[in-house]
Write a protein that holds these residues in place. Structure first.
Motif, PDB file in Angstrom:
ATOM      1  N   ALA A  72      21.915  61.229  17.047  1.00  0.00           N
ATOM      2  CA  ALA A  72      22.820  60.506  17.930  1.00  0.00           C
ATOM      3  C   ALA A  72      22.023  59.698  18.936  1.00  0.00           C
ATOM      4  O   ALA A  72      21.119  60.230  19.589  1.00  0.00           O
ATOM      5  N   ALA A  73      22.337  58.417  19.038  1.00  0.00           N
ATOM      6  CA  ALA A  73      21.763  57.602  20.095  1.00  0.00           C
ATOM      7  C   ALA A  73      22.397  58.024  21.423  1.00  0.00           C
ATOM      8  O   ALA A  73      23.385  58.771  21.446  1.00  0.00           O
ATOM      9  N   VAL A  74      21.835  57.575  22.524  1.00  0.00           N
ATOM     10  CA  VAL A  74      22.416  57.885  23.826  1.00  0.00           C
ATOM     11  C   VAL A  74      23.805  57.250  23.927  1.00  0.00           C
ATOM     12  O   VAL A  74      23.997  56.080  23.574  1.00  0.00           O
ATOM     13  N   GLY A  75      24.773  58.073  24.373  1.00  0.00           N
ATOM     14  CA  GLY A  75      26.113  57.539  24.631  1.00  0.00           C
ATOM     15  C   GLY A  75      27.148  57.742  23.550  1.00  0.00           C
ATOM     16  O   GLY A  75      28.263  57.223  23.647  1.00  0.00           O
ATOM     17  N   VAL A  76      26.838  58.520  22.507  1.00  0.00           N
ATOM     18  CA  VAL A  76      27.809  58.788  21.446  1.00  0.00           C
ATOM     19  C   VAL A  76      28.767  59.906  21.903  1.00  0.00           C
ATOM     20  O   VAL A  76      28.317  60.934  22.411  1.00  0.00           O
ATOM     21  N   PRO A  77      30.087  59.732  21.745  1.00  0.00           N
ATOM     22  CA  PRO A  77      31.034  60.774  22.167  1.00  0.00           C
ATOM     23  C   PRO A  77      30.815  62.087  21.413  1.00  0.00           C
ATOM     24  O   PRO A  77      30.645  62.095  20.191  1.00  0.00           O
ATOM     25  N   VAL A  78      30.819  63.187  22.156  1.00  0.00           N
ATOM     26  CA  VAL A  78      30.667  64.538  21.606  1.00  0.00           C
ATOM     27  C   VAL A  78      31.999  65.258  21.783  1.00  0.00           C
ATOM     28  O   VAL A  78      32.573  65.242  22.878  1.00  0.00           O
ATOM     29  N   ILE A  79      32.487  65.893  20.718  1.00  0.00           N
ATOM     30  CA  ILE A  79      33.805  66.536  20.784  1.00  0.00           C
ATOM     31  C   ILE A  79      33.688  68.057  20.721  1.00  0.00           C
ATOM     32  O   ILE A  79      32.716  68.601  20.205  1.00  0.00           O
ATOM     33  N   ALA A  80      34.705  68.729  21.252  1.00  0.00           N
ATOM     34  CA  ALA A  80      34.756  70.193  21.236  1.00  0.00           C
ATOM     35  C   ALA A  80      34.994  70.690  19.825  1.00  0.00           C
ATOM     36  O   ALA A  80      35.839  70.156  19.093  1.00  0.00           O
ATOM     37  N   ALA A  81      34.262  71.727  19.429  1.00  0.00           N
ATOM     38  CA  ALA A  81      34.368  72.268  18.069  1.00  0.00           C
ATOM     39  C   ALA A  81      35.667  73.032  17.851  1.00  0.00           C
ATOM     40  O   ALA A  81      36.079  73.244  16.707  1.00  0.00           O
ATOM     41  N   ASN A  82      36.313  73.447  18.941  1.00  0.00           N
ATOM     42  CA  ASN A  82      37.595  74.137  18.834  1.00  0.00           C
ATOM     43  C   ASN A  82      38.194  74.267  20.228  1.00  0.00           C
ATOM     44  O   ASN A  82      37.569  73.908  21.226  1.00  0.00           O
ATOM     45  N   ASP A  83      39.418  74.804  20.280  1.00  0.00           N
ATOM     46  CA  ASP A  83      40.056  75.048  21.571  1.00  0.00           C
ATOM     47  C   ASP A  83      39.244  76.067  22.356  1.00  0.00           C
ATOM     48  O   ASP A  83      38.609  76.958  21.770  1.00  0.00           O
ATOM     49  N   GLY A  84      39.292  75.959  23.671  1.00  0.00           N
ATOM     50  CA  GLY A  84      38.597  76.940  24.486  1.00  0.00           C
ATOM     51  C   GLY A  84      38.620  76.582  25.948  1.00  0.00           C
ATOM     52  O   GLY A  84      39.339  75.681  26.384  1.00  0.00           O
ATOM     53  N   LYS A  85      37.797  77.296  26.703  1.00  0.00           N
ATOM     54  CA  LYS A  85      37.658  77.059  28.135  1.00  0.00           C
ATOM     55  C   LYS A  85      36.205  76.743  28.446  1.00  0.00           C
ATOM     56  O   LYS A  85      35.293  77.459  28.015  1.00  0.00           O
ATOM     57  N   VAL A  86      35.978  75.682  29.200  1.00  0.00           N
ATOM     58  CA  VAL A  86      34.632  75.299  29.603  1.00  0.00           C
ATOM     59  C   VAL A  86      34.127  76.293  30.650  1.00  0.00           C
ATOM     60  O   VAL A  86      34.764  76.504  31.680  1.00  0.00           O
ATOM     61  N   VAL A  87      32.992  76.922  30.369  1.00  0.00           N
ATOM     62  CA  VAL A  87      32.465  77.941  31.285  1.00  0.00           C
ATOM     63  C   VAL A  87      31.147  77.537  31.936  1.00  0.00           C
ATOM     64  O   VAL A  87      30.679  78.202  32.852  1.00  0.00           O
ATOM     65  N   LEU A  88      30.553  76.440  31.468  1.00  0.00           N
ATOM     66  CA  LEU A  88      29.329  75.939  32.103  1.00  0.00           C
ATOM     67  C   LEU A  88      29.200  74.437  31.879  1.00  0.00           C
ATOM     68  O   LEU A  88      29.352  73.957  30.750  1.00  0.00           O
ATOM     69  N   VAL A  89      28.952  73.723  32.971  1.00  0.00           N
ATOM     70  CA  VAL A  89      28.621  72.295  32.938  1.00  0.00           C
ATOM     71  C   VAL A  89      27.455  72.145  33.904  1.00  0.00           C
ATOM     72  O   VAL A  89      27.621  72.241  35.115  1.00  0.00           O
ATOM     73  N   GLN A  90      26.250  71.935  33.365  1.00  0.00           N
ATOM     74  CA  GLN A  90      25.061  72.010  34.216  1.00  0.00           C
ATOM     75  C   GLN A  90      23.897  71.240  33.605  1.00  0.00           C
ATOM     76  O   GLN A  90      23.752  71.181  32.384  1.00  0.00           O
TER      77      GLN A  90
END
Length: 288
Positions: free
Chosen positions: A186-204
């Motif tokens: 992936a080049a810089v800036g390609v959208p990344v999607i969630a692999a399934n439903d869930g809750k985000v527990v870390l953004v760092q």
């Protein structure tokens, strides 16, 4: 008579319920799956492998079954491994043992050139990595008692795989680790999607993995998205499968832009693509 009584007791003890073992032969770094039929007066609790316990949960798509995921550590050597099952029958604590045959995954080796400061760490960076590791492991070791997924897993990028799980990694001529996930081109800036439903527990933004997102899917399953350039989610946010969670990048310890996708079960890194295939075929098939 004493022998007959003992034999009768053992029959009752051993055959209280059946265990369905999906893939009795399993490679290190993969995920084992055990399923149990619902039985009158039997309450399933957990299993233990090498002093680590994993909770038995209600099956997500089969009403009369229970299941447990057992991550086989990458460090496990080829051998027969006993898994002890803990359950209660008529309120009495009992155990049963099944055997898994762990084989060598025969992972390859790869050589990478990265920023030298990401290989030989300063005291400050070493302290930072230790802190970040402890924070992440605290998350991974929690098992949300409810599954958060509603259908099968998908990969976060429709792209070529540039590095498989399990490769021994030689950074700047020094063997430092093994690859704990799967890398997608992936080049810089390609959208990344969630692999399934869930809750985000870390953004760092982390030292090794760069800008990182971790999603809890329930039942001790977490997906990880590393080396990103931008976040589109926040901690504690609920996400749906296929939702854009950020953009790919080249942050952290990398040799170039890409997306590192990982899966953790019970705190252990496992082959994410093997897990997805296992879960989709055996746990989530037909689930809408």
């Amino acid at each position: 008579m004493r022998f007959l009584l003992l034999f009768s007791f053992l029959l009752t003890y051993v055959f209280a319920f059946d265990v369905v073992t999906i893939e009795k032969t399993i490679a290190n770094g993969k995920t084992a799956l055990l399923e149990f039929e619902e039985q009158k007066d039997v309450t399933y609790e957990s299993v233990a492998l090498e002093q680590k316990k994993y909770t038995i949960f209600k099956h997500p798509s089969k009403n009369e079954r229970y299941y447990v995921l057992i991550p086989i550590s990458y460090e496990t050597k080829p051998q027969k491994k006993e898994v002890e099952i803990f359950y209660r029958e008529n309120g009495v604590q009992k155990t049963k043992t099944v055997v898994l045959d762990v084989q060598d995954g025969k992972y390859e080796k790869e050589t990478l050139q990265v920023d030298g400061s990401k290989v030989t760490l300063s005291p400050e960076d070493k302290a930072r990595t230790e802190k970040e590791y402890a924070e992440a492991m605290k998350i991974y070791k929690k098992a949300t008692p409810k599954t958060l997924v509603s259908s099968d897993f998908i990969v976060p990028l429709d792209s070529k795989i540039t590095s498989d799980f399990g490769k021994a990694r030689v950074y700047n001529g020094s063997l430092k680790s093994y690859h704990g996930g799967t890398d997608f081109r992936a080049a810089v800036g390609v959208p990344v999607i969630a692999a399934n439903d869930g809750k985000v527990v870390l953004v760092q933004d982390r030292f090794y993995s760069g800008q990182s997102v971790i999603i809890d899917h329930g039942h001790g399953v977490y997906t990880c998205y590393f080396h990103m350039s931008k976040f589109h989610v926040k901690e504690s946010q609920d996400v749906k499968k296929g939702e854009v969670i950020g953009l790919s990048g080249s942050s952290g310890r990398v040799s170039g832009p890409h997306l590192h996708f990982g899966v953790r079960i019970g705190g252990e890194q496992v082959d994410p693509l093997h897990f997805i295939a296992l879960a989709n075929e055996n746990l989530l098939k037909g689930k809408q």
